[in-house]
Design a protein around this motif. Structure first.
Motif, mmCIF file in Angstrom:
data_model
loop_
_atom_site.group_PDB
_atom_site.id
_atom_site.type_symbol
_atom_site.label_atom_id
_atom_site.label_comp_id
_atom_site.label_asym_id
_atom_site.label_seq_id
_atom_site.Cartn_x
_atom_site.Cartn_y
_atom_site.Cartn_z
ATOM 1 N N LEU A 55 36.891 45.729 40.531
ATOM 2 C CA LEU A 55 36.792 46.859 39.612
ATOM 3 C C LEU A 55 36.417 46.377 38.220
ATOM 4 C CD1 LEU A 55 37.085 49.834 38.831
ATOM 5 C CD2 LEU A 55 39.502 49.378 38.381
ATOM 6 N N ARG A 56 37.005 45.298 37.785
ATOM 7 C CA ARG A 56 36.703 44.792 36.453
ATOM 8 C C ARG A 56 35.234 44.402 36.324
ATOM 9 N NH1 ARG A 56 42.308 41.545 35.039
ATOM 10 N NH2 ARG A 56 43.446 43.440 34.511
ATOM 11 N N LYS A 57 34.699 43.831 37.374
ATOM 12 C CA LYS A 57 33.277 43.458 37.361
ATOM 13 C C LYS A 57 32.394 44.711 37.352
ATOM 14 C CE LYS A 57 29.831 40.670 39.702
ATOM 15 N NZ LYS A 57 29.530 39.773 40.811
ATOM 16 N N LYS A 58 32.712 45.669 38.226
ATOM 17 C CA LYS A 58 31.920 46.904 38.304
ATOM 18 C C LYS A 58 31.976 47.712 37.018
ATOM 19 C CE LYS A 58 33.387 49.200 41.884
ATOM 20 N NZ LYS A 58 33.601 50.033 43.076
ATOM 21 N N LEU A 90 34.355 55.078 39.553
ATOM 22 C CA LEU A 90 34.651 53.790 40.165
ATOM 23 C C LEU A 90 35.875 53.848 41.065
ATOM 24 C CD1 LEU A 90 34.167 51.573 36.985
ATOM 25 C CD2 LEU A 90 32.497 52.040 38.789
ATOM 26 N N VAL A 91 36.859 54.661 40.702
ATOM 27 C CA VAL A 91 38.123 54.779 41.441
ATOM 28 C C VAL A 91 38.592 56.218 41.368
ATOM 29 C CG1 VAL A 91 40.579 54.132 41.452
ATOM 30 C CG2 VAL A 91 38.871 52.407 40.964
ATOM 31 N N GLU A 92 39.230 56.660 42.435
ATOM 32 C CA GLU A 92 39.847 57.981 42.466
ATOM 33 C C GLU A 92 41.138 57.871 43.265
ATOM 34 O OE1 GLU A 92 37.446 61.602 43.410
ATOM 35 O OE2 GLU A 92 38.724 61.615 45.177
ATOM 36 N N GLN A 93 42.231 58.374 42.709
ATOM 37 C CA GLN A 93 43.503 58.381 43.431
ATOM 38 C C GLN A 93 44.137 59.752 43.285
ATOM 39 O OE1 GLN A 93 46.278 55.178 42.651
ATOM 40 N NE2 GLN A 93 48.013 56.410 43.359
#
Length: 133
Positions: A55-58, A90-93
């Motif tokens: 995630l940090r890279k993306k 990038l992320v979904e929760q």
């Protein structure tokens, strides 16, 4: 949670102190600590739990986190979304239960996580309110 209001969150402009999140994945500014200390530590836990090298890279060194109330999903009450600086998700929760004060903060909560340094030497990921950027 009664302290999480627009007026209280708007008082943060930068940070005098920094505190490591218990996971050591992020460093919290005064505003992020205020959120954590006033009933919404779980919001910071969600952000910290997603801090993987991938995630940090993306994210390219910048993450925009949004907590929003879900209106049309009977199984879930809220959603946490991470975007990069170009509005790419990038992320979904999804969150099945929350006591977050959406009545006080009807638009939810926005936070940034940025790669940076608080001592001028070591890199870290700093979590802050949008007003602290």
């Amino acid at each position: 949670l009664r302290k999480l209001t627009h007026a209280n969150l708007a008082q943060f402009y930068g940070s005098q102190t920094y505190e490591n999140h218990w996971t050591k994945q992020i460093v919290m500014t005064d505003g992020a600590q205020f959120v954590s200390n006033n009933g919404a530590a779980w919001c910071l836990d969600i952000i910290a739990s997603h801090q993987t090298p991938a995630l940090r890279k993306k994210s390219g060194g910048f993450q925009f986190w949004k907590l929003r109330k879900l209106e049309n999903d009977p199984k879930f009450m809220a959603i946490a979304i991470c975007e990069d600086g170009n509005y790419k998700k990038l992320v979904e929760q999804k969150i099945p239960y929350t006591d977050f004060p959406f009545g006080q903060l009807e638009k939810g909560l926005d936070m940034y996580v940025e790669e940076g340094s608080i001592d001028g030497k070591n890199l870290c990921w700093v979590c802050m309110l949008t007003s602290e950027r």
